[in-house]
Design a protein around this motif. Structure first.
Motif, mmCIF file in Angstrom:
data_model
loop_
_atom_site.group_PDB
_atom_site.id
_atom_site.type_symbol
_atom_site.label_atom_id
_atom_site.label_comp_id
_atom_site.label_asym_id
_atom_site.label_seq_id
_atom_site.Cartn_x
_atom_site.Cartn_y
_atom_site.Cartn_z
ATOM 1 N N ARG A 9 -0.982 -12.385 1.221
ATOM 2 C CA ARG A 9 -0.947 -13.518 2.154
ATOM 3 C C ARG A 9 -0.723 -14.842 1.431
ATOM 4 N N LEU A 10 -1.064 -14.931 0.136
ATOM 5 C CA LEU A 10 -0.900 -16.190 -0.573
ATOM 6 C C LEU A 10 0.572 -16.539 -0.770
ATOM 7 N N PHE A 11 1.444 -15.539 -0.819
ATOM 8 C CA PHE A 11 2.878 -15.838 -0.861
ATOM 9 C C PHE A 11 3.280 -16.583 0.415
ATOM 10 N N VAL A 12 2.711 -16.181 1.537
ATOM 11 C CA VAL A 12 3.023 -16.824 2.808
ATOM 12 C C VAL A 12 2.413 -18.222 2.857
ATOM 13 N N ASP A 13 1.143 -18.321 2.494
ATOM 14 C CA ASP A 13 0.452 -19.605 2.566
ATOM 15 C C ASP A 13 1.132 -20.666 1.710
ATOM 16 N N PHE A 14 1.620 -20.270 0.540
ATOM 17 C CA PHE A 14 2.243 -21.227 -0.366
ATOM 18 C C PHE A 14 3.772 -21.210 -0.280
ATOM 19 N N ASP A 15 4.307 -20.497 0.737
ATOM 20 C CA ASP A 15 5.762 -20.410 0.922
ATOM 21 C C ASP A 15 6.431 -20.053 -0.409
ATOM 22 N N ALA A 16 5.913 -19.029 -1.049
ATOM 23 C CA ALA A 16 6.338 -18.640 -2.398
ATOM 24 C C ALA A 16 7.133 -17.344 -2.362
ATOM 25 N N ASP A 17 8.202 -17.300 -3.142
ATOM 26 C CA ASP A 17 8.943 -16.051 -3.301
ATOM 27 C C ASP A 17 8.828 -15.514 -4.726
ATOM 28 N N ALA A 18 7.838 -16.010 -5.467
ATOM 29 C CA ALA A 18 7.602 -15.541 -6.829
ATOM 30 C C ALA A 18 6.201 -15.969 -7.253
ATOM 31 N N CYS A 19 5.735 -15.345 -8.304
ATOM 32 C CA CYS A 19 4.485 -15.784 -8.922
ATOM 33 C C CYS A 19 4.503 -15.416 -10.390
ATOM 34 N N VAL A 20 3.704 -16.113 -11.171
ATOM 35 C CA VAL A 20 3.496 -15.786 -12.581
ATOM 36 C C VAL A 20 2.047 -15.378 -12.740
ATOM 37 N N ILE A 21 1.830 -14.179 -13.273
ATOM 38 C CA ILE A 21 0.485 -13.676 -13.519
ATOM 39 C C ILE A 21 0.174 -13.879 -14.991
ATOM 40 N N ILE A 22 -0.774 -14.735 -15.281
ATOM 41 C CA ILE A 22 -1.144 -15.072 -16.660
ATOM 42 C C ILE A 22 -2.317 -14.193 -17.055
ATOM 43 N N HIS A 23 -2.084 -13.275 -17.983
ATOM 44 C CA HIS A 23 -3.092 -12.288 -18.358
ATOM 45 C C HIS A 23 -4.038 -12.784 -19.446
ATOM 46 N N ASP A 24 -3.602 -13.731 -20.236
ATOM 47 C CA ASP A 24 -4.441 -14.258 -21.316
ATOM 48 C C ASP A 24 -4.866 -15.676 -20.945
ATOM 49 N N GLN A 25 -6.001 -15.787 -20.291
ATOM 50 C CA GLN A 25 -6.463 -17.084 -19.819
ATOM 51 C C GLN A 25 -6.735 -18.043 -20.977
ATOM 52 N N ALA A 26 -7.336 -17.542 -22.045
ATOM 53 C CA ALA A 26 -7.679 -18.405 -23.184
ATOM 54 C C ALA A 26 -6.427 -18.978 -23.830
ATOM 55 N N ALA A 27 -5.390 -18.146 -23.999
ATOM 56 C CA ALA A 27 -4.156 -18.621 -24.612
ATOM 57 C C ALA A 27 -3.484 -19.667 -23.733
ATOM 58 N N PHE A 28 -3.462 -19.432 -22.420
ATOM 59 C CA PHE A 28 -2.859 -20.406 -21.503
ATOM 60 C C PHE A 28 -3.631 -21.717 -21.537
ATOM 61 N N ARG A 29 -4.944 -21.623 -21.534
ATOM 62 C CA ARG A 29 -5.785 -22.823 -21.566
ATOM 63 C C ARG A 29 -5.502 -23.644 -22.826
ATOM 64 N N ALA A 30 -5.396 -22.967 -23.962
ATOM 65 C CA ALA A 30 -5.151 -23.666 -25.232
ATOM 66 C C ALA A 30 -3.767 -24.302 -25.244
ATOM 67 N N ARG A 31 -2.771 -23.583 -24.774
ATOM 68 C CA ARG A 31 -1.405 -24.132 -24.749
ATOM 69 C C ARG A 31 -1.309 -25.331 -23.816
ATOM 70 N N LEU A 32 -1.977 -25.235 -22.679
ATOM 71 C CA LEU A 32 -1.949 -26.333 -21.729
ATOM 72 C C LEU A 32 -2.617 -27.570 -22.332
ATOM 73 N N ALA A 33 -3.720 -27.380 -23.031
ATOM 74 C CA ALA A 33 -4.392 -28.508 -23.674
ATOM 75 C C ALA A 33 -3.511 -29.139 -24.738
#
Length: 322
Positions: free
Chosen positions: A220-244
Motif C-alpha cells: 500500500r505504501l507504493f500507492v500512498d507515495f505514488d511510487a513505482d520504485a523503491c530502494v531497500i537499504i539493508h545496511d542501516q549503519a553504512a547508510f547512516r555513516a554515508r549520509l552523515a
C-alpha cells in the motif's frame, strides 16, 4: 487507556466492553463533527492493508488490530451517543473528506504482483519509496534530496505526505473531575461545571532539514507515495555513516539525529515530552517512518532543499521497480 470503574468488563463481549469503557471516559465528546469524522478516518486508514492477493484487508498483527479496532469502536459509540444507532450521523464526509487512496488500482496491483514474485528480505532495513528516476539515482549514485520540514505542508501533496512538520496540535477534553484534580482550589469548581476543551500546540522554533524513510515493505505504501520504485537499504549503519559524511560539510548543522518517528494520538498522548522534529500525528502510524533531522546553525524562517550524493548504494541496497 485510563483508570476504569470496578466493572467486570471481562464478562462482556469485547466490543461491548470497549463501548462501556468509552462511555465511562468519553474523551472525544468535545470534538466538532468534522473533527470526529476526521478521527474516524484516521483510525480506519491505519486498519487497512493491501493483501498479497490484491484485496483490501485489515492489519494481520493481533495487537495492532485490537488497538485500532478498539479506537474505532470508541468512535462508533461517540457517533451513537450523538446521533443514535448506526448509520445515523454517518455521511460521505466521514471517509471521503479528501480523496481515498486507490489501493486496488493499477499501481497497487503492480506492487502486489512484483513483491509476490520476488523474495525480499526487508527486515531491519530502511526503505525509500519514490518515482523510478529518483530511486535509480539513489541506488546508482546515492543521489538524494533533503527537504526542509516546511516543504511537507504544501497543499499540492496528497494526504499521505502532506503534514505540518513544524507543529503538532493536541486537543484534550477535561471532565469536571479532571479539572478538580488539576486546580489549586478544587472547592471552587461548581458541582455542575461543564467539561472543558484544552488545545495545546507543540511548535518547532525553527525550520529544519528532514529526510524520511520507512521501516516496512507494504504494497500500500507504493500507492500512498505514488511510487513505482523503491530502494531497500539493508545496511542501516553504512547508510547512516554515508549520509552523515555527505551532509555535514554541506549543511553544517548545529545538531543532527536520526530515530523512528513517535506517533502521537492527539486526544491521548502517551507523553508530554514531545520533540516536534520526531513527532507525528497518529494518522500516519502505518507508514513506520524513520527520520533523519538536521537543525540549522542559524535559525531561519524557511529553508530550501539540499541535493547530496553518497556514492553508489549497490553494495548495501537493492532497487525494486514495479
Amino acid at each position: 487507556m485510563s483508570t476504569l470503574p470496578t466493572v467486570d468488563y471481562s464478562a462482556m463481549p469485547r466490543h461491548m466492553a470497549w463501548r462501556a469503557m468509552y462511555r465511562h471516559q468519553r474523551y472525544a465528546r468535545h470534538l466538532s463533527q468534522p473533527e470526529l469524522n476526521r478521527r474516524f478516518r484516521d483510525i480506519f486508514i491505519n486498519l487497512l492493508v493491501l493483501q498479497t492477493d490484491g484485496k483490501i484487508g485489515i492489519v494481520p498483527k493481533l495487537e495492532e488490530m485490537a488497538r485500532w479496532t478498539e479506537l474505532l469502536t470508541h468512535m462508533l459509540e461517540e457517533f451513537k451517543l450523538r446521533h443514535g444507532p448506526y448509520p445515523a450521523g454517518f455521511t460521505r464526509d466521514v471517509l471521503h473528506s479528501e480523496p481515498f487512496p486507490d489501493l486496488v488500482g493499477a499501481l497497487g496491483d503492480r506492487a502486489v504482483a512484483v513483491l509476490a514474485a520476488r523474495s525480499i528480505n526487508a527486515q531491519n532495513t530502511f526503505i525509500k519509496f519514490g518515482k523510478r528516476e529518483y530511486m535509480e539515482r539513489l541506488y546508482e549514485r546515492g543521489g538524494l534530496r533533503i527537504q526542509a520540514a516546511s516543504f511537507y505542508a504544501k497543499p499540492s501533496h496528497n494526504g499521505a505526505v502532506r503534514d505540518d512538520e513544524l507543529a503538532l496540535a493536541l486537543s484534550l477534553g477535561l471532565s469536571r473531575d479532571d479539572v478538580v484534580r488539576l486546580v489549586k482550589n478544587p472547592q471552587d469548581v461548581p458541582a455542575n461545571a461543564p467539561g472543558q476543551r484544552v488545545n495545546v500546540e507543540f511548535r518547532s522554533p525553527e525550520d529544519y532539514w528532514l529526510y524520511c524513510v520507512s521501516m516496512v515493505m507494504e504494497p500500500r505504501l507504493f500507492v500512498d507515495f505514488d511510487a513505482d520504485a523503491c530502494v531497500i537499504i539493508h545496511d542501516q549503519a553504512a547508510f547512516r555513516a554515508r549520509l552523515a559524511n555527505a551532509t555535514l560539510p554541506v549543511l553544517q548543522p548545529v545538531a543532527t539525529r536520526d530515530a523512528p518517528a513517535l506517533y502521537i494520538d492527539p486526544l491521548f498522548p502517551d507523553t508530554v515530552s514531545i520533540d516536534i522534529r520526531f513527532a507525528k500525528h497518529f494518522r500516519y502510524t502505518y507508514q513506520r517512518e524513520h527520520r533523519f533531522v538536521w537543525v540549522p546553525r542559524n535559525s531561519r524562517t524557511t529553508l530550501g532543499h539540499v541535493d547530496v550524493e553518497l556514492g553508489p548504494l549497490t553494495g548495501i541496497a537493492e532497487l525494486v521497480l514495479i
